[in-house]
Design an enzyme around this catalytic site. Structure first.
Site, PDB file in Angstrom:
ATOM      1  N   HIS A 156       0.857  -1.197   0.000  1.00 54.97           N
ATOM      2  CA  HIS A 156       0.000   0.000   0.000  1.00 54.97           C
ATOM      3  C   HIS A 156       0.887   1.238   0.000  1.00 54.97           C
ATOM      4  O   HIS A 156       1.555   1.544   0.992  1.00 54.97           O
ATOM      5  CB  HIS A 156      -0.895   0.008   1.250  1.00 54.97           C
ATOM      6  CG  HIS A 156      -1.766   1.231   1.347  1.00 54.97           C
ATOM      7  ND1 HIS A 156      -2.041   1.878   2.525  1.00 54.97           N
ATOM      8  CD2 HIS A 156      -2.421   1.936   0.399  1.00 54.97           C
ATOM      9  CE1 HIS A 156      -2.828   2.908   2.312  1.00 54.97           C
ATOM     10  NE2 HIS A 156      -3.077   2.971   1.019  1.00 54.97           N
ATOM     11  N   GLY A 159      -7.228  -3.263   6.016  1.00 54.59           N
ATOM     12  CA  GLY A 159      -7.700  -2.790   7.316  1.00 54.59           C
ATOM     13  C   GLY A 159      -6.547  -2.162   8.068  1.00 54.59           C
ATOM     14  O   GLY A 159      -5.722  -1.471   7.483  1.00 54.59           O
ATOM     15  N   HIS A 190     -12.516   1.991   0.248  1.00 53.77           N
ATOM     16  CA  HIS A 190     -11.086   1.759  -0.020  1.00 53.77           C
ATOM     17  C   HIS A 190     -10.313   1.257   1.180  1.00 53.77           C
ATOM     18  O   HIS A 190      -9.161   0.859   1.050  1.00 53.77           O
ATOM     19  CB  HIS A 190     -10.439   3.036  -0.537  1.00 53.77           C
ATOM     20  CG  HIS A 190      -9.894   3.962   0.516  1.00 53.77           C
ATOM     21  ND1 HIS A 190     -10.655   4.464   1.553  1.00 53.77           N
ATOM     22  CD2 HIS A 190      -8.654   4.471   0.694  1.00 53.77           C
ATOM     23  CE1 HIS A 190      -9.909   5.240   2.304  1.00 53.77           C
ATOM     24  NE2 HIS A 190      -8.698   5.272   1.825  1.00 53.77           N
TER      25      HIS A 190
END
Length: 482
Positions: free
Chosen positions: A236, A380, A405
């Site tokens: 990410h 998460g 998202h």
């Protein structure tokens, strides 16, 4: 205190903000009653109403259940604008242009790596620079190479041997946003991005090694090459300092443009320009450059993740079998065609902290996933779990093919630091079986699990509302943070 915004319950997962004052359309928030009480504590609902005031908006101003306050537009916001009368706004994309998520799967099961997690996380931490201003020393780009990165995106990375051509089929837009023009990217932005390709950055960015803990739809999971117990990796991150500077540069330009084109703004942070204007064309060309930089960044990090795992586990690429499931964007304004009032219409869809979620048979998703829909990756927090979903027909009809998202913040970074003060966060996570390395204690404190909503609550809303379909839940084993 945020302004009180009236909402009307449509059903258990949809809440309407009626059209009032200068709003040109209604607002629509996807949430449940419990999360709505939390959402009302910041000014994000007011931001949904403000976006509804912008010229050329088509359909409703929408927000996903991970909504929270952002710059101008709320994070978790979705808004589409007519190409003739509408606008584009840097605040509707955000500072981290094409921040996104990449999911890799492997041929290993969790038991194969259980005893190697500390060594693996430490090696990833050494090989992937993390933290504010992090840079690589082993990848120096010439001006011409940087130009290619901005124009070609992940295609440039693959052409240099970082990954395979098959990867491009599993990246949103094939890893390249068309229309990029480096002439519209400032020298300052280029300098900020220089040497940052292949770095994680700070904040909520991470690389996570985990496994598939639960499967909700066996048929779809099989199509995505996922099975229970399988080792996975999530990356990410986004466009680093380059994207941040592009946003900053164009906010200044759009503030002037808003006055020039006499756009009535309920909030200066919504500064924008007509999509037909020179300023809009320049911003979209620069935004595409930043987006392509981000695609390259995630592709490079995935390459070094694979090298690292192979080195630590002493196995070849065939035995590891690390492959790309999908790579999705979070912060983008994209020109797309959608059905509006029974007619196909070209729109500029702003997704800020929202994920594209196109349905089965869409011509814009990989052939491998044609029968099941576009993979949607929902990270998460570092202490609980993440989810894999797929896009749906309902999302295409209601939200311009969009869904949530992530978890969405519950606490500000300052509040999270106060809650974490005096606690041994690393030890707390180790007690849960999760090994974490971070560039700074401050970042780790800002990112404590309770700083976020429980992502399962967010995912259940979009699943039950039909704008996303649950496929699998992933559990972290080891994480590196910025």
């Amino acid at each position: 205190m945020p302004r009180d915004i009236a909402v009307e319950k449509l059903d258990d997962f949809r809440w309407l903000i009626p059209k009032t004052g200068k709003m040109r359309t209604q607002g629509l928030v996807y949430t449940d009653e419990t999360m709505l009480a939390t959402i009302k504590k910041d000014a994000s609902l007011e931001q949904v109403a403000n976006v509804a005031c912008l010229p050329g908006i088509v359909g409703r101003s929408m927000a996903m259940p991970d909504i929270h306050w952002g710059y101008g537009f709320p994070i978790g916001g979705v808004a589409a604008f007519d190409m003739e009368n509408g606008i584009v706004s840097p605040g509707g994309v955000g500072y981290d242009i094409n921040c996104g998520v990449r999911l890799l799967c492997s041929r290993l099961d969790a038991g194969d790596i259980k005893d190697h997690i500390p060594g693996l996380v430490n090696a990833l931490f050494r090989n992937i620079p993390c933290g504010v201003g992090s840079r690589r020393k082993d990848l120096k780009l010439s001006a011409r190479q940087m130009n290619d990165v901005l124009v070609k995106g992940a295609k440039w990375t693959v052409s240099c041997g970082y990954g395979s051509a098959k990867d491009l089929d599993h990246i949103e837009e094939g890893g390249c946003i068309m229309g990029a023009n480096p002439e519209h990217v400032s020298e300052r932005a280029l300098n900020r991005g220089k040497n940052q390709l292949g770095t994680l950055g700070s904040g909520n960015h991470f690389v996570e090694v985990g496994f598939v803990e639960e499967i909700y739809d066996e048929t779809v999971a099989e199509a995505l090459s996922l099975h229970k117990g399988q080792v996975t990796v999530i990356v990410h991150t986004g466009s680093r300092g380059l994207g941040h500077q592009v946003c900053d540069d164009y906010i200044k330009l759009m503030l002037k443009a808003s006055g020039k084109y006499k756009i009535d703004l309920p909030d200066r942070q919504l500064c924008c320009a007509p999509l037909s204007s020179k300023e809009s064309s320049q911003y979209l060309a620069a935004m595409a450059c930043a987006a392509n930089f981000a695609f390259c960044n995630r592709q490079l990090i995935a390459y070094w993740v694979q090298e690292t795992i192979q080195d630590v586990l002493q196995m070849g690429p065939g035995e590891l079998g690390l492959s790309l499931v999908y790579d999705v964007c979070h912060n983008m304004a994209k020109i797309e065609t959608h059905e509006v009032d029974g007619r196909q219409k070209q729109l500029c869809v702003h997704r800020k902290g929202a994920t594209r979620a196109f349905p089965p048979q869409s011509p814009f998703i990989p052939q491998d996933y044609k029968e099941v829909g576009q993979p949607v990756l929902i990270p998460g927090d570092m202490g609980r779990y993440s989810y894999v979903l797929v896009g749906t027909d309902t999302a295409m009809k209601e939200t311009f093919g969009s869904t949530c998202h992530g978890a969405g913040r519950l606490l500000s970074r300052h509040q999270a630091k106060k809650v974490a003060k005096g606690r041994a966060i690393v030890r707390e996570l180790e007690d849960k079986g999760i090994y974490v390395r971070s560039a700074g204690k401050g970042t780790l404190a800002e990112e404590i699990p309770e700083a976020y909503k429980d992502v399962s609550s967010v995912v259940n809303v979009v699943h039950n509302a039909g704008i996303g379909k649950k496929v699998a839940r992933l559990k972290p084993l080891g994480v590196i943070k910025g």
